[in-house]
Scaffold this active site. Structure first.
Site, mmCIF file in Angstrom:
data_model
loop_
_atom_site.group_PDB
_atom_site.id
_atom_site.type_symbol
_atom_site.label_atom_id
_atom_site.label_comp_id
_atom_site.label_asym_id
_atom_site.label_seq_id
_atom_site.Cartn_x
_atom_site.Cartn_y
_atom_site.Cartn_z
ATOM 1 N N HIS A 64 0.852 -1.246 -0.042
ATOM 2 C CA HIS A 64 -0.016 -0.074 0.026
ATOM 3 C C HIS A 64 0.887 1.191 -0.181
ATOM 4 C CE1 HIS A 64 -3.776 2.187 1.567
ATOM 5 N NE2 HIS A 64 -2.943 2.931 0.976
ATOM 6 N N HIS A 66 1.936 5.101 -2.439
ATOM 7 C CA HIS A 66 1.401 6.030 -3.327
ATOM 8 C C HIS A 66 2.735 6.654 -4.147
ATOM 9 C CE1 HIS A 66 -2.684 5.821 -1.878
ATOM 10 N NE2 HIS A 66 -2.025 5.744 -0.809
ATOM 11 N N LYS A 178 -8.931 -0.874 -5.215
ATOM 12 C CA LYS A 178 -8.904 -0.009 -3.775
ATOM 13 C C LYS A 178 -10.450 0.475 -3.763
ATOM 14 C CE LYS A 178 -7.429 3.153 -1.002
ATOM 15 N NZ LYS A 178 -6.429 4.047 -1.385
ATOM 16 N N HIS A 211 -9.086 0.952 2.295
ATOM 17 C CA HIS A 211 -8.879 1.972 3.459
ATOM 18 C C HIS A 211 -9.807 1.937 4.503
ATOM 19 C CE1 HIS A 211 -7.803 6.300 4.602
ATOM 20 N NE2 HIS A 211 -9.245 6.138 5.040
ATOM 21 N N HIS A 240 -4.521 -0.262 6.730
ATOM 22 C CA HIS A 240 -4.565 0.735 7.969
ATOM 23 C C HIS A 240 -4.898 0.050 9.218
ATOM 24 C CE1 HIS A 240 -3.855 3.152 4.637
ATOM 25 N NE2 HIS A 240 -5.149 3.821 4.462
ATOM 26 N N ASP A 243 -3.955 1.254 12.969
ATOM 27 C CA ASP A 243 -4.274 2.282 13.539
ATOM 28 C C ASP A 243 -5.141 2.058 14.956
ATOM 29 O OD1 ASP A 243 -2.861 4.157 11.710
ATOM 30 O OD2 ASP A 243 -4.863 4.300 10.581
ATOM 31 N N HIS A 264 0.511 1.404 8.397
ATOM 32 C CA HIS A 264 0.527 2.667 8.953
ATOM 33 C C HIS A 264 1.761 2.664 10.245
ATOM 34 C CE1 HIS A 264 -3.268 5.245 7.578
ATOM 35 N NE2 HIS A 264 -2.270 5.178 6.857
ATOM 36 N N ASP A 301 2.231 3.140 3.201
ATOM 37 C CA ASP A 301 1.187 4.186 3.025
ATOM 38 C C ASP A 301 2.203 5.444 2.708
ATOM 39 O OD1 ASP A 301 -1.091 5.402 2.098
ATOM 40 O OD2 ASP A 301 -1.929 5.730 3.960
HETATM 41 ZN ZN LIG Z 1 -3.006 5.223 0.900
#
Ligand SMILES: [Zn+2]
Length: 361
Positions: A64, A66, A178, A211, A240, A243, A264, A301
């Site tokens: 994951h 970008h 996604k 997400h 994520h 978290d 994350h 991420d």
């Molecule tokens: Zn992302």
């Protein structure tokens, strides 16, 4: 890294390419696997931006990230803001080469159309860096007006188009879907995207990554919809998930067969982080000890090309996590080893799990 020649040999043996399609499309390309069209739907193949790749070639995969999302499409509209496109590409290539040099061979980019994705940018930086890149279809949280009113059927059709025919006006195909929900509930619009993701996944064999708002147990709401649509939990990863440290939530989801994106961890580097990164890492160890080593993904991420951020914000982010996309290999994995996660378990999480998951089923 597979050279073009090696890939051609393997691909021809596997029946992926015809000589004609290779010569016409790839005569001028340097290294990295070549793209073939149409995509064969066969066992053991993952769709990358340069074409179908044998799953055994994926290697260490960040699930994951970008690479160019948030910025790359905008960079076409205002190239001067990036020192021109060539400068932007060069920076991304340098960074990806550095990541490759530390053992990562595949990056999954989860930037769909509403996150300013430029899939030609992915193609170019993949060719120049040698990094395998998997692009996504789907929907994040920023739909334009023209998409909000669409039906579930239309979203399904759009996602399948990006998987089977290509993204935008290219023949570069998506290898994952996604979708996202913003909070603990699911809005009517998000529900359409989730249902469409489920239907497109069932129709094409491409998996889903989401997400989630893990602190509010957002994953549970998502999987209700996936289950109603009849998607196998083995085809879904909930992003994520670190978290939260609510083990009741996390164990509940892996027991049901879902993969957790522990992507994350570096967010716990912030001085005011509710969950420090070491605590997040310890949840990984706990999941392994409970028997779920095969249900974990690691990633960052990271948005390393997010040059659009105002300089202060960029500095802040870089100061907090100077390792960027290398946080996993430089900090997290050494720490996991320190708390007795074995090399075999690290191998399972970083190589075996992605290879199994991203293979079209
Ligand atoms: Zn992302």
């Amino acid at each position: 890294m597979t050279t073009r020649r090696e890939f051609l040999k393997q691909a021809t043996a596997a029946g992926i390419l015809t000589a004609t399609s290779f010569q016409l499309t790839h005569a001028s390309k340097a290294t990295a696997p070549a793209r073939a069209a149409p995509t064969p739907r066969r066992a053991g193949v993952v769709q990358t931006v340069l074409g179908p790749l044998d799953a055994s070639e994926l290697g260490f995969t960040l699930t994951h990230e970008h690479i160019g999302g948030w910025t790359s499409d905008f960079s076409r509209k205002w190239p001067e803001s990036f020192g021109g496109r060539a400068g932007f590409v060069a920076r991304a290539v340098d960074k990806l080469k550095a990541v490759r040099a530390e053992g990562v061979s595949t990056v999954v980019d989860l930037s769909p159309y509403d996150v300013e994705r430029d899939v030609r940018f992915f193609e170019e930086v993949s060719q120049k860096s040698g990094m395998h890149i998997v692009a996504c279809t789907g929907q994040h949280l920023f739909p334009p007006e023209s998409m909000i009113a669409r039906s579930t059927e239309q979203f399904t059709e759009f996602f399948i188009k990006e998987i089977e025919q290509g993204i935008d006006d290219t023949d570069i195909k998506a290898g994952v879907i996604k979708v996202a929900t913003r909070s603990d509930g699911v809005t009517a619009f998000e529900e359409k995207a989730l249902r469409a993701a489920a239907r497109a996944s069932k129709a094409t064999g491409v998996p889903i990554e989401t997400h989630t708002h893990a602190r509010r147990r957002g994953g549970e709401k998502q999987v209700e919809i996936f289950e109603a649509e009849g998607v196998s939990p083995t085809r879904v990863s909930l992003g994520h998930s670190d978290d939260t440290d609510d083990m009741d939530y996390l164990i509940g989801l892996v027991r049901r067969g879902y993969t957790l994106g522990m992507d994350h961890i570096n967010r716990g580097l912030k001085p005011d982080a509710q969950l420090p990164w070491q605590k997040r890492a310890e949840r990984i160890k706990q999941l392994i000890d409970t028997g779920f080593v095969d249900k974990i993904f690691l990633s960052n991420d990271s948005e390393f090309a997010s040059s659009l951020l105002p300089e202060e914000a960029r500095d802040e982010r870089e100061k907090t996590n100077p390792d960027g996309m290398l946080f996993n290999t430089r900090k997290l994995i050494p720490y996991l080893k320190q708390i007795s996660v074995s090399d075999r378990e690290i191998h399972a999480i970083t190589i075996d799990n992605p290879s199994r998951f991203f293979t079209r089923s």
